[in-house]
Motif scaffolding. Structure first.
Motif, PDB file in Angstrom:
ATOM      1  N   TRP A 168       0.852  -1.187   0.000  1.00 15.31           N
ATOM      2  CA  TRP A 168       0.000   0.000   0.000  1.00 15.31           C
ATOM      3  C   TRP A 168       0.885   1.233   0.000  1.00 15.31           C
ATOM      4  O   TRP A 168       1.850   1.309   0.756  1.00 15.31           O
ATOM      5  CB  TRP A 168      -0.913   0.013   1.222  1.00 15.31           C
ATOM      6  N   GLN A 210      -2.942   0.257  -3.824  1.00 16.50           N
ATOM      7  CA  GLN A 210      -2.443  -1.077  -3.543  1.00 16.50           C
ATOM      8  C   GLN A 210      -1.701  -1.522  -4.799  1.00 16.50           C
ATOM      9  O   GLN A 210      -2.301  -1.699  -5.857  1.00 16.50           O
ATOM     10  CB  GLN A 210      -3.584  -2.028  -3.211  1.00 16.50           C
ATOM     11  N   GLY A 239      -1.340  -1.244   5.993  1.00 11.66           N
ATOM     12  CA  GLY A 239      -2.138  -1.879   4.950  1.00 11.66           C
ATOM     13  C   GLY A 239      -2.375  -3.341   5.258  1.00 11.66           C
ATOM     14  O   GLY A 239      -1.462  -4.036   5.692  1.00 11.66           O
TER      15      GLY A 239
END
Length: 179
Positions: free
Chosen positions: A45, A60, A82
């Motif tokens: 991320w 992402q 993330g």
């Protein structure tokens, strides 16, 4: 600097790069981005950091550099970590889990201390009298365990999630500041 599968993710000048541990080869993933700690072995991320951008965005990115997902964030959000299904955010209103389908779910109103790969989180809950507790739970049930901390102690990090869960997620390490 953090691991993603058998890669190491780092920042080099204005680039997010990956270093494959077996052949020591640098590969640029993105320019003008900041990589977040992540628990997904296939993607990273990254926060876009472009001047004049009205609404921050996290991407992402697969290890090969292709974009897998994109999430527009509230202007006051601070992405912290993330996970495979989204990004954990800190905002003035609390801790949120934001996903690529546009869902932003308020998890709790405290300050994030740590997040794990299995969607466990630890957060700081302080009362008006300045008594605080470290609370450990999950995104679905964020207040499973409460551990009071002394009035002369506060978790370190100044807004960043610096705590870490043990690999089996049974223990939590939190740096403490004493005053």
């Amino acid at each position: 600097l953090f691991g993603v599968g058998d890669h190491v993710i780092s920042h080099a000048n204005n680039h997010v790069v990956r270093l494959r541990t077996s052949d020591m080869h640098l590969v640029r993933l993105a320019r003008n981005h900041f990589a977040l700690p992540t628990f997904d072995d296939d993607t990273v991320w990254m926060l876009e950091s472009q001047a004049g951008q009205a609404q921050p965005t996290v991407l992402q990115v697969r290890i090969d550099g292709t974009v897998a997902d994109q999430i527009a964030l509230p202007p006051v959000a601070q992405p912290q970590a993330g996970i495979s299904t989204g990004v954990v955010l800190s905002t003035p209103s609390g801790i949120h889990l934001a996903s690529g389908d546009g869902v932003r779910r308020l998890t709790t109103s405290g300050q994030l201390v740590a997040v794990s790969s299995d969607q466990r989180l630890a957060w700081l809950d302080c009362a008006a009298d300045l008594s605080c507790q470290v609370v450990i739970g999950t995104f679905a049930d964020p207040a499973q365990v409460r551990v009071p901390i002394g009035r002369t102690e506060v978790p370190g990090g100044f807004g960043a999630a610096l705590g870490r869960f043990s690999p089996d997620e049974r223990l939590l390490a939190v740096p403490m500041l004493r005053f």
